[in-house]
Design an enzyme around this catalytic site. Sequence first.
Site, PDB file in Angstrom:
ATOM      1  CG  HIS A  70      -1.821   1.169   1.329  1.00 45.92           C
ATOM      2  ND1 HIS A  70      -3.120   1.151   0.877  1.00 45.92           N
ATOM      3  CD2 HIS A  70      -1.612   2.421   1.802  1.00 45.92           C
ATOM      4  CE1 HIS A  70      -3.662   2.348   1.082  1.00 45.92           C
ATOM      5  NE2 HIS A  70      -2.770   3.139   1.645  1.00 45.92           N
ATOM      6  CD  GLU A  71       1.539   3.602   3.710  1.00 42.05           C
ATOM      7  OE1 GLU A  71       1.717   4.667   3.092  1.00 42.05           O
ATOM      8  OE2 GLU A  71       0.513   3.371   4.384  1.00 42.05           O
ATOM      9  CG  HIS A 125       0.275   6.359  -0.563  1.00 42.28           C
ATOM     10  ND1 HIS A 125      -0.712   7.138  -1.105  1.00 42.28           N
ATOM     11  CD2 HIS A 125      -0.320   5.618   0.406  1.00 42.28           C
ATOM     12  CE1 HIS A 125      -1.873   6.886  -0.480  1.00 42.28           C
ATOM     13  NE2 HIS A 125      -1.658   5.962   0.439  1.00 42.28           N
ATOM     14  CD  GLU A 142      -5.703   5.574   0.444  1.00 46.33           C
ATOM     15  OE1 GLU A 142      -4.779   6.394   0.647  1.00 46.33           O
ATOM     16  OE2 GLU A 142      -5.799   4.493   1.044  1.00 46.33           O
TER      17      GLU A 142
END
Length: 510
Positions: free
Chosen positions: A274-275, A278, A304
């Site tokens: 997830h990170e 980003h 997001e």
Amino acid sequence: MELKSLDPNIRTAVEQYKALEEKIAHLSMISSLVGWDQKVTAPKKGRDLFAKAIGTFRTEQFKLSVSEEMGSLLRLLSAPEVQADLDEITQAQLRERTAEYERFKKIPEDMYRDYVVLTSKANHAWEEARERSDFSLFQPYLEKIVDFNRKMAEIFGYDQHPYDALLHEFEPGLSVAVLDPLFAKLRESSVGLLERINRSGNKPSTAVFEQAFEVDQQKKFNHYFLPILGFDMNAGRLDETVHPFAQSMNTGDVRITTRYLQNNVRSAVFGTIHEAGHGIYEQNIDPRFEETVLSSGASFGIHESQSRFLENMIGRSESFWTYFYPKLQEHFPKQLEGVSQHDFYRAINSVQPTMIRVEADELTYNLHIMIRYEIEKALINGDIEVAELPAIWNEKMQEYLGITPANDTEGVLQDVHWSFGGFGYFPSYSLGNLYAAQLLNTILREKPDFYADIEAGRFEGIQEWLKDKIHRHGKLYTPEQLIRQVTGEDLKADYLVDYLEEKYSRIYGL
Ligand code: ZN
């Protein structure tokens, strides 16, 4: 830009404006770096003083962005006859800076000062309330925060719904009128799908996760797959924190964090993916935007979408584990012995309503957001009051997820957002899922080998596509322009609804 061809007065103004932007960017870079250090490496005893120092930097940054100099430069350069001579990048910078300037200028200084003090106290009160599971300790602070946000909505101004004024801070251009039908469609289909999943006799077993996974092996695995996904380790790093996050200093220094739990191997793997989503976004922003207001994501929702796309559309796909499962087995031979790749894929996609948003699966996650969205809207509109929140929260949990929190800690007190006044933030999470599904639909059309590439561990082509369509543009386009430009249409709920329906029908044999 061809500065030479501009009128000399305008040329000087553009140069002054850009120098001011650079100064703001430098202050921001240093406060980000210290902020990261506070969360990752700083010894406890020195933290308070550094927190004060960050405050000083942020205040300087704020002062520059609302300064007389900034105001007169923006007025001069925003005149239509001047705008026509400026290049696209300068125009976009002025658009973003003017919006922020006008917003900040509207906040009465004494009101803002009181609010900063209030939210810092509120954060402590929230922590204590959560610890003791006693909403009444947080309630008086939240009442004042809501009151402030109601006033700010009036000061900022809006066309239809006061909540629109707050939404704009996170998703420029978005309104309740646009969001309501999108979310209603997603909510109805998700509630229906969840009921069918609950009745299914073909549920995946998650027993594999009820084992200990050695933390040092987890670290090795995370550091192994991260660069393969496209995260540039020469322009970033991976560290450990209690709450995972991504922090960009500049495009050549983007730092992400994860959390290793021995009893939950999924937490680190999907947290890191997830990170990384980003982080890769920030690494790929056009270097020409460095030291300008354009060197960040288009909006919270678009940001997001990049983390969700990598985490869910890619990381929770069967193709992903076709490539990575044998590698995961090498790291955990004992734990994964006799667990087939398909069973593992089903296990990571099991749907189970939970009280806590951050632990939710891909389907029920959005229902957690709906609850918060509906409550925020009604609070800002004055339809409900803070005192009613615990009861309303529990009712909605029962209605959408079929479970009722046993106490406020696992109910209305679970999120930090309201304690810092982040009204309008929550919708970004579900917007990210909506954008991600719409992007998936487009990339599948343009890159038919999408899943074949993932199965082979080839992420270059996919990352190139994302970079070309989304990442490199930074904040050059508004989220609305960007999504229309990439997918050919406005944001629609259908793509996420269909994606979830198709995915879970297959997994649960519906
Ligand atoms: Zn995120």
